[in-house]
Scaffold this motif. Structure first.
Motif, PDB file in Angstrom:
ATOM      1  N   VAL A 613      -5.697   8.665 -12.988  1.00  0.00           N
ATOM      2  CA  VAL A 613      -5.500   9.573 -11.900  1.00  0.00           C
ATOM      3  C   VAL A 613      -4.176  10.380 -12.228  1.00  0.00           C
ATOM      4  O   VAL A 613      -3.499  10.679 -12.185  1.00  0.00           O
ATOM      5  CB  VAL A 613      -5.847   8.888 -10.295  1.00  0.00           C
ATOM      6  N   VAL A 614      -2.728   8.517 -11.455  1.00  0.00           N
ATOM      7  CA  VAL A 614      -1.381   8.402 -11.488  1.00  0.00           C
ATOM      8  C   VAL A 614      -1.392   6.679 -11.967  1.00  0.00           C
ATOM      9  O   VAL A 614      -1.988   6.290 -12.239  1.00  0.00           O
ATOM     10  CB  VAL A 614      -1.108   9.000 -10.090  1.00  0.00           C
ATOM     11  N   CYS A 615      -0.074   6.618 -12.326  1.00  0.00           N
ATOM     12  CA  CYS A 615       0.712   5.147 -13.103  1.00  0.00           C
ATOM     13  C   CYS A 615       1.332   5.338 -12.326  1.00  0.00           C
ATOM     14  O   CYS A 615       1.928   6.288 -12.541  1.00  0.00           O
ATOM     15  CB  CYS A 615      -0.127   4.829 -14.347  1.00  0.00           C
ATOM     16  N   ARG A 616       2.530   3.692 -12.852  1.00  0.00           N
ATOM     17  CA  ARG A 616       3.078   3.418 -12.568  1.00  0.00           C
ATOM     18  C   ARG A 616       3.833   3.306 -11.229  1.00  0.00           C
ATOM     19  O   ARG A 616       4.722   4.198 -10.254  1.00  0.00           O
ATOM     20  CB  ARG A 616       4.268   4.016 -13.983  1.00  0.00           C
ATOM     21  N   VAL A 617       2.709   3.446 -10.348  1.00  0.00           N
ATOM     22  CA  VAL A 617       2.883   3.997  -8.942  1.00  0.00           C
ATOM     23  C   VAL A 617       3.965   1.921  -8.504  1.00  0.00           C
ATOM     24  O   VAL A 617       3.193   1.114  -8.969  1.00  0.00           O
ATOM     25  CB  VAL A 617       1.428   3.473  -8.124  1.00  0.00           C
ATOM     26  N   PRO A 618       5.097   2.722  -7.862  1.00  0.00           N
ATOM     27  CA  PRO A 618       5.570   0.978  -7.640  1.00  0.00           C
ATOM     28  C   PRO A 618       4.900  -0.176  -6.398  1.00  0.00           C
ATOM     29  O   PRO A 618       4.302   0.884  -5.730  1.00  0.00           O
ATOM     30  CB  PRO A 618       7.079   2.042  -7.235  1.00  0.00           C
ATOM     31  N   GLN A 619       5.007  -1.175  -6.762  1.00  0.00           N
ATOM     32  CA  GLN A 619       4.192  -2.289  -6.030  1.00  0.00           C
ATOM     33  C   GLN A 619       5.311  -2.730  -5.002  1.00  0.00           C
ATOM     34  O   GLN A 619       6.074  -3.078  -5.302  1.00  0.00           O
ATOM     35  CB  GLN A 619       3.427  -3.184  -7.290  1.00  0.00           C
ATOM     36  N   PRO A 620       4.779  -2.530  -3.182  1.00  0.00           N
ATOM     37  CA  PRO A 620       6.088  -3.444  -2.761  1.00  0.00           C
ATOM     38  C   PRO A 620       6.044  -4.492  -2.629  1.00  0.00           C
ATOM     39  O   PRO A 620       4.530  -5.216  -2.623  1.00  0.00           O
ATOM     40  CB  PRO A 620       5.372  -2.700  -1.056  1.00  0.00           C
ATOM     41  N   VAL A 621       6.594  -5.257  -2.326  1.00  0.00           N
ATOM     42  CA  VAL A 621       6.710  -6.943  -2.592  1.00  0.00           C
ATOM     43  C   VAL A 621       7.562  -7.549  -1.997  1.00  0.00           C
ATOM     44  O   VAL A 621       8.725  -6.946  -2.133  1.00  0.00           O
ATOM     45  CB  VAL A 621       7.132  -8.080  -3.859  1.00  0.00           C
ATOM     46  N   VAL A 622       6.981  -8.203  -0.635  1.00  0.00           N
ATOM     47  CA  VAL A 622       7.639  -8.664   0.475  1.00  0.00           C
ATOM     48  C   VAL A 622       8.382  -9.738  -0.149  1.00  0.00           C
ATOM     49  O   VAL A 622       7.147 -10.882  -0.181  1.00  0.00           O
ATOM     50  CB  VAL A 622       7.096  -8.207   1.907  1.00  0.00           C
TER      51      VAL A 622
END
Length: 656
Positions: A613-622
């Motif tokens: 469906v989609v790629c390269r979705v940014p991943q939040p890292v806290v």
């Protein structure tokens, strides 16, 4: 500095490697099957050479009381020296959150101590092993560090490899299907030899390009086991009466079940199990809070002689998955990515200053953040016929409005894409990403009509050949709301093609079991892990190699078990992929491998075996502002990468 020594009979092929932090697109993986890996990663500082080792203060009392030997006696003769840019200090407790007690196994992933491991350039380097010598891509000699010890202080030797090979992997009772697939080439297991107390060798008749990458994986095969601990649960070594008593004590069926129950190198839920990881679990289940304390015998030090890990302990809190973003946003975690989605980014940013953390957006290497998997082995015969018709799979893909999903859920920051290599890969081509992946509801309807699905009910839904409504129940792992959000948008556009979509959440293990048993027609999960693949990367995610591959579990099981279980590929396209995989594995020429890779990718894209469906979705890292050495810009990837493991969490340190 990595020193590479070349065996006389070995060829060496070194390609440019990806430096993850700069995200260089020209990645080509190290041809690990043709090199000799050196004994040391990082320069040996003079303080270390002089024996000026720094004891963790948390262990000082144990050492003073004589319950622990001093550090010089606990470390290997040649510890692994990590050159830490921001050398830290000992102490501190790191908090993380997990949705289930079972998820504490992810601490083993993050800890990322392996025989060999990926460094930040995605090169495979020695770690637990002092050196690995590879000849002709088929003979692997592993040398253990002298004086290396398990977390209980017992010696780590070649006996631990022998125990795994003879008493587990090739033991017909414990492993009735034989050794794992990465230990088998052309149906033949390795020839295993114990050379001496510190050296073992695995040899195959043909090259085995999967061996070292498997050892460096986030969930490796652990080809060694603590023999001194596990012998008490094995019929070959334990007295029968004592073994029977242990079987009864732990409520197990027989000694084999007992051995499985006590053998926990990955899941970390047996606190008595000796480990080589930086932290060791000290909390029995059930619990809502698991404490992982430092391993006193861990084999790494920094350049100043300070034993790693810097952190005294990791605390794994268990909470509802739905509550993880809220708890992280109020400061209840010091390092968190698991359980966080891109849609949480704004909420988390709002709490930064108030709760003393930063939210970083790391890049992801998945071929697709979300992908649908039509099951070629669904047991329902009508559904199976449709799943195996490429026109049906293409229609499902064409009836997804990826642009709407990207804008609605990801603010347009993702890329609409098939489940394939991403643009940063040297193998990337536009057609792999876009083939049958544009929104075209008219073409989707035409393909479904062409198949013969022309009859509709009173609500406009298509009818299958047996008169049932064309209803697709998509099973989810139930742990990622993002997947459900995607499906709700897919439902609207599939409705325009006359397809009814229903969402069925369950646990990950249940979803996988349903795919394997054929009760699930379509599932949704993450796409391929390594979207950065290069010519010398094994194409195992694009060809049938594992029963965990939701689109063709029986083909994968057939490969994993060398034909002892599952089903051989019975579709021409599946047979082609299996043949291409075999050709790739037998080739040692990078150019030829690249040609084979492109054939695999083109076949995969044209046949829409999976629907990205989609790629390269940014991943939040806290990241807590008290926590040091966590990269500002990183890659969040399962394999290669082990999520945080790539960045050596044993070098993270906390302000006190």
């Amino acid at each position: 500095m990595i020193v590479l020594r070349v065996a006389a009979s070995a060829r060496v092929s070194l390609e440019p490697a990806l430096h993850v932090r700069s995200w260089v697109a020209r990645v080509r993986m190290l041809t690990v099957a043709l090199v000799v890996l050196s004994a040391c990663f990082g320069a040996t500082n003079s303080a270390v050479r002089a024996g000026e080792l720094v004891e963790p203060p948390a262990l000082a009392e144990e050492v003073a009381a004589g319950r622990l030997p001093p550090l010089a006696e606990r470390l290997p003769a040649q510890p692994m020296v990590m050159n830490v840019a921001d050398a830290g200090r000992h102490g501190g407790s790191l908090r993380m959150l997990f949705a289930r007690a079972k998820d504490i196994r992810i601490v083993t992933v993050y800890s990322y101590a392996r025989l060999v491991r990926y460094n930040e350039d995605l090169e495979i380097v020695p770690d637990i092993a002092e050196a690995v010598e590879v000849e002709e891509g088929r003979s692997f000699t592993i040398r253990i560090r002298a004086g290396h010890k398990w977390s209980d202080g017992q010696p780590f030797t070649s006996e631990d490899f022998r125990y795994y090979w003879e008493d587990m992997a090739t033991n017909a009772v414990i492993s009735p299907l034989g050794p794992e697939s990465m230990l088998v080439v052309d149906g033949k297991p390795a020839t295993f030899e114990v050379i001496d107390e510190r050296t073992v060798r695995y040899t195959w008749e043909k090259p085995n390009p999967y061996f070292l990458p498997a050892l460096a994986a986030p969930r490796p095969p652990f080809i060694y086991r603590p023999a001194h601990y596990l012998r008490q649960f094995h019929e070959r070594y334990a007295p029968a009466d004592r073994l029977a008593a242990l079987v009864a004590e732990h409520s197990q069926r027989d000694w084999r079940a007992l051995h499985y129950f006590m053998d926990k190198p990955y899941t970390a839920d047996n606190i008595a199990f000796p480990s080589l990881q930086p932290w060791v679990n000290t909390t029995n289940s059930p619990s809502e809070r698991f404490i992982f304390k430092r391993n006193p015998y861990f084999h790494r030090v920094d350049q100043n002689g300070r034993q790693l890990p810097y952190l005294d302990q990791l605390v794994a809190g268990i909470t509802s998955g739905d509550l993880i973003p809220a708890k992280v946003g109020t400061g209840d975690a010091d390092l968190q990515a698991r359980g966080l989605e891109f849609k949480n980014y704004t909420f988390l940013k709002n709490g930064e200053d108030r709760n003393g953390y930063d939210v970083r957006l790391w890049r992801t290497a998945q071929g697709a953040r979300v992908a649908l998997f039509p099951n070629l082995h669904v047991s329902d015969p009508v559904q199976r016929t449709l799943a195996r018709d490429v026109r049906f799979r293409r229609a499902l893909s064409l009836a997804i409005d990826r642009g709407e999903i990207n804008q609605t859920l990801f603010f347009g920051l993702a890329e609409e894409s098939n489940n394939t290599v991403i643009p940063d890969s040297p193998l990337f081509k536009d057609e792999y990403q876009s083939s049958w992946a544009t929104y075209d509801i008219d073409e989707a309807n035409r393909l479904l009509d062409e198949i013969g699905l022309v009859q509709r009910d009173g609500e406009g839904y298509r009818l299958m050949s047996d008169g049932r409504r064309l209803e697709i129940i998509v099973e989810t792992a139930g742990e990622d709301q993002e997947q459900t959000d995607v499906l709700q948008l897919v439902r609207d556009t599939w409705r325009k093609a006359g397809i009814a979509l229903f969402i069925k959440p369950s646990r990950r293990e249940v979803m996988r079991d349903h795919a394997k048993s054929g009760t699930a027609w379509v599932t949704i999960f993450y796409g391929i892990d390594n979207g950065l693949a290069g010519p010398d990367t094994a194409p195992i995610e694009f060809v049938p190699t594992s029963e965990d591959q939701l689109q063709w579990p029986l083909w994968g099981r057939y490969y994993e078990t060398a034909g002892k279980s599952g089903e051989a590929p019975d579709m021409p396209e599946g047979q082609k992929l299996a043949m291409l995989h075999e050709r790739w594995a037998s080739s040692l020429d990078s150019d030829e491998r690249e040609t084979i890779w492109h054939d695999i990718l083109a076949t995969h894209a044209e046949n829409v075996f999976t629907i990205g469906v989609v790629c390269r979705v940014p991943q939040p890292v806290v990241v807590s502002r008290k926590l040091h050495n966590v990269p500002e810009d990183g890659i969040y990837s399962w394999d290669p990468g082990a999520h945080f493991g790539l960045y050596s969490p044993d070098t993270f340190w906390m302000d006190q």
